[in-house]
Motif scaffolding. Structure first.
Motif, short mmCIF file in Angstrom:
data_model
loop_
_atom_site.label_atom_id
_atom_site.label_comp_id
_atom_site.label_asym_id
_atom_site.label_seq_id
_atom_site.Cartn_x
_atom_site.Cartn_y
_atom_site.Cartn_z
N ALA A 281 27.98 42.91 13.40
CA ALA A 281 28.56 44.13 13.98
C ALA A 281 29.92 43.83 14.60
N ALA A 282 30.87 44.75 14.43
CA ALA A 282 32.20 44.57 15.01
C ALA A 282 32.13 44.68 16.53
N ILE A 283 32.85 43.80 17.20
CA ILE A 283 32.88 43.81 18.66
C ILE A 283 34.08 44.64 19.12
N SER A 284 33.86 45.52 20.05
CA SER A 284 34.92 46.41 20.51
C SER A 284 35.99 45.64 21.28
N TRP A 285 37.14 46.30 21.44
CA TRP A 285 38.24 45.72 22.19
C TRP A 285 37.81 45.42 23.63
N GLU A 286 37.13 46.37 24.22
CA GLU A 286 36.70 46.21 25.62
C GLU A 286 35.72 45.04 25.77
N ARG A 287 34.78 44.93 24.84
CA ARG A 287 33.79 43.85 24.91
C ARG A 287 34.47 42.49 24.71
N THR A 288 35.43 42.42 23.77
CA THR A 288 36.15 41.17 23.53
C THR A 288 36.95 40.77 24.77
N ALA A 289 37.59 41.76 25.42
CA ALA A 289 38.37 41.48 26.63
C ALA A 289 37.46 40.94 27.74
N HIS A 290 36.27 41.50 27.85
CA HIS A 290 35.33 41.04 28.89
C HIS A 290 34.90 39.59 28.62
N LEU A 291 34.55 39.28 27.38
CA LEU A 291 34.12 37.93 27.04
C LEU A 291 35.24 36.91 27.22
N PHE A 292 36.46 37.32 26.84
CA PHE A 292 37.60 36.41 27.01
C PHE A 292 37.86 36.15 28.49
N GLY A 293 37.71 37.19 29.31
CA GLY A 293 37.89 37.02 30.75
C GLY A 293 36.90 36.03 31.34
N GLN A 294 35.62 36.12 30.91
CA GLN A 294 34.61 35.19 31.40
C GLN A 294 34.92 33.75 30.99
N LEU A 295 35.29 33.57 29.73
CA LEU A 295 35.59 32.24 29.23
C LEU A 295 36.80 31.65 29.93
N SER A 296 37.81 32.47 30.17
CA SER A 296 39.02 32.00 30.85
C SER A 296 38.70 31.56 32.28
N SER A 297 37.87 32.33 32.99
CA SER A 297 37.52 31.97 34.37
C SER A 297 36.83 30.62 34.43
N GLU A 298 35.90 30.38 33.51
CA GLU A 298 35.20 29.10 33.50
C GLU A 298 36.17 27.96 33.17
N LEU A 299 37.08 28.21 32.27
CA LEU A 299 38.02 27.16 31.85
C LEU A 299 38.98 26.80 32.97
N LEU A 300 39.36 27.78 33.79
CA LEU A 300 40.35 27.56 34.85
C LEU A 300 39.74 27.09 36.16
#
Length: 564
Positions: A281-300
């Motif tokens: 299933a295609a992931i929406s823009w909003e869902r992708t932005a949320h997941l990227f935000g979580q991954l970025s926080s852990e990385l930083l």
């Protein structure tokens, strides 16, 4: 400010009416892959100098009327042979439009010859066949009439304007009468009866012969169309009249990206690791932005171990491979990019690597960082945030990235036994491969940004000037060229894999940039590698989309390398 739709797609120089039209006409997944559009004059086999919108996706060139009504897929990048600028002055334009026009020629392979050409050929063949058959009928009939010693045919009445054939030195050929004439009764003469039967029989024979020959010619014609299907070239001419047109640069960039992506997808391992299943299933823009935000926080997060950082980066790289939306989000903030850059600088040029000493952890992490950055550049050419971030403060971030990725290809290594040294010698080429890919992406930025950067930041010449003082530049470039030479001279016996073929293409582009935009590097390369480029043994599988552009690059570079 650039305009973003809910799906996160970005169209440069947005035209609200055209944008709305495209949303209505295209499926969502196709619309989201539109990269740019621009009006220009179009010339093709079916379009004669019409002002239209050229719409570019990552797979196809579309055309629509200037006031959009219909959308036509004109050329698939899969069928493009080459794209070039033509140095001419179009006579159908005038004034300033004529002077600043960019004439772009796209040569591509079409499935079958144009219908007009095919119909003309078929018509010509049938006309020739008919003419030959009628001539045969005429000669046979004339010969039979002469054998029967018939009286000469009476001349028809001629007008005064019709010249006498005898006065023009023309041989007068007697014309046979029709096989049946109401002026002569068939029963009035046995000779006429016999001749009528003979004529009808002869006509039936000739008509059967015509049908048989016509059938054979039709089959040959169809077979010829099929055989020539893959070799039939067509051209699409685009005349961009805007002084700041980026149409040619977008076309080249999108064609390169398509060739690279299509070739990589031929590799089963690459496809399995980096591609989303068609059933997913295609992931929406909003869902992708949320997941990227979580991954970025852990990385930083502060205090993360090297192991956790490595695992998080692997997750980020895989997600970026599969989602262009995530790649666009990456450039919206400088935090993650700056963090990766600082980590790379620390691994290769900080206190941990004083004296040119690398550890396995440093090389592994550096390769992953550089590969992740290279992926973030792909298919984000029209992302305005990317250009803003790279060019901010006179290109400070881009300068740091360029200088950080260059390293000595033959450094010393920590003493740690044979296995440790062997492991490091295997890891370093992997890093140098990924560094070549990232440098290729930065050079593409240089090509596509030259029309929008008044200060000339990020141009190819600027990039090479930034690299010029780096102490390891010549050895780094030399290593990349040596890898090209292995393929050109046939020393690399095995057929390159899809991934290796893409890397060869990227290295060739790096070499071409050095030859064209930096005289010092060009002189160095000619003095050290001229002889190697006298040979050519590029063994690339023809079904790789990257093969044809690569071979054209090789020929261009050989010409430049052999210049005196």
């Amino acid at each position: 400010m650039p305009h973003f739709h809910g799906s996160g797609s970005l169209l440069c120089r947005r035209n609200a009416r055209l944008d709305s039209f495209l949303q209505r006409k295209l499926e969502r997944r196709v619309y989201e892959r539109i990269r740019a559009y621009e009006p220009c004059v179009v010339l093709s086999e079916s379009i004669n100098k019409v002002y239209m919108h050229v719409v570019l996706s990552d797979e196809c060139v579309y055309l629509t009327e200037y006031s959009p009504r219909t959308l036509t897929a004109a050329v698939s990048f899969r069928r493009v042979r080459y794209i070039e600028l033509v140095n001419d002055i179009p006579d159908f334009l005038s004034g300033k439009h004529q002077e600043r026009c960019q004439h772009i020629r796209i040569v591509y392979v079409t499935k079958k010859p144009a219908a007009k050409q095919r119909n003309w050929l078929k018509r010509l063949m049938m006309q020739t066949l008919h003419r030959n058959l009628m001539s045969a009928l005429f000669l046979l009939s004339s010969s039979q009439w002469r054998k029967e010693e018939l009286p000469p045919v009476l001349k028809h009445t001629r007008s005064a304007s019709c010249p006498n054939p005898e006065t023009l030195g023309l041989t007068r050929v007697p014309q046979p009468p029709p096989f049946y004439s109401p002026l002569v009764s068939p029963a009035s003469s046995p000779l006429v009866t016999r001749l009528c039967k003979f004529g009808r029989a002869l006509l039936c024979v000739l008509l059967q012969l015509q049908r048989r020959i016509g059938s054979v010619l039709s089959r040959l014609l169809r077979r010829g169309c099929v055989d020539s299907e893959e070799e039939w070239e067509a051209e699409l001419h685009l005349y961009a009249v805007s002084e700041k047109s980026r149409l040619y640069l977008h076309l080249q960039s999108l064609w390169n990206s398509f060739s690279i992506r299509s070739t990589l997808l031929l590799d089963p391992l690459y496809r399995r690791r980096n591609c989303v299943s068609l059933s997913a299933a295609a992931i929406s823009w909003e869902r992708t932005a949320h997941l990227f935000g979580q991954l970025s926080s852990e990385l930083l997060q502060d205090g993360s171990s090297v192991e956790s950082m490595y695992l998080l980066l692997q997750e980020l790289r895989t997600a970026a491979h599969r989602s262009v939306t995530l790649r666009r989000l990456f450039w919206r903030s400088s935090e993650v990019c700056t963090f990766l850059l600082c980590t790379l600088e620390g691994c290769l040029h900080g206190r941990q690597s004083l004296g040119g000493l690398y550890t396995a952890d440093q090389l592994l992490l550096s390769s992953l960082i550089v590969d992740t950055l290279a992926i973030m550049f792909r298919e984000t050419e029209v992302e305005a945030a990317r250009l803003s971030l790279l060019s901010a403060k006179k290109g400070a971030l881009a300068s740091r990235m360029l200088l950080a990725l260059i390293c000595d290809p033959q450094p010393q290594t920590h003493s740690g036994g044979f296995l440790t040294v062997f492991h490091l010698q295997a890891l370093l080429p992997e890093y140098l491969d990924t560094a070549a890919s990232l440098l290729f992406e930065l050079l593409l930025v240089g090509h596509t940004s030259r029309c929008v950067s008044a200060e000339n930041f990020l141009s190819v010449g600027w990039i090479l000037r930034v690299l010029q003082p780096h102490p390891h530049l010549l050895s780094f470039i030399g290593y990349q060229v040596q890898q090209v030479v292995l393929v050109l001279t046939g020393l690399q016996v095995s057929v390159p894999s899809p991934v290796q073929s893409v890397l060869l293409f990227q290295r060739l582009n790096l070499l071409l940039a050095c030859l064209q935009y930096n005289s010092q590097l060009a002189q160095h390369l000619r003095s050290h590698f001229r002889e190697e480029f006298r040979y050519k043994c590029v063994n690339l599988p023809p079904h790789y989309p990257i093969s044809r552009p690569t071979l054209r690059l090789v020929e261009h570079i050989r010409t430049l390398m052999l210049l005196r």
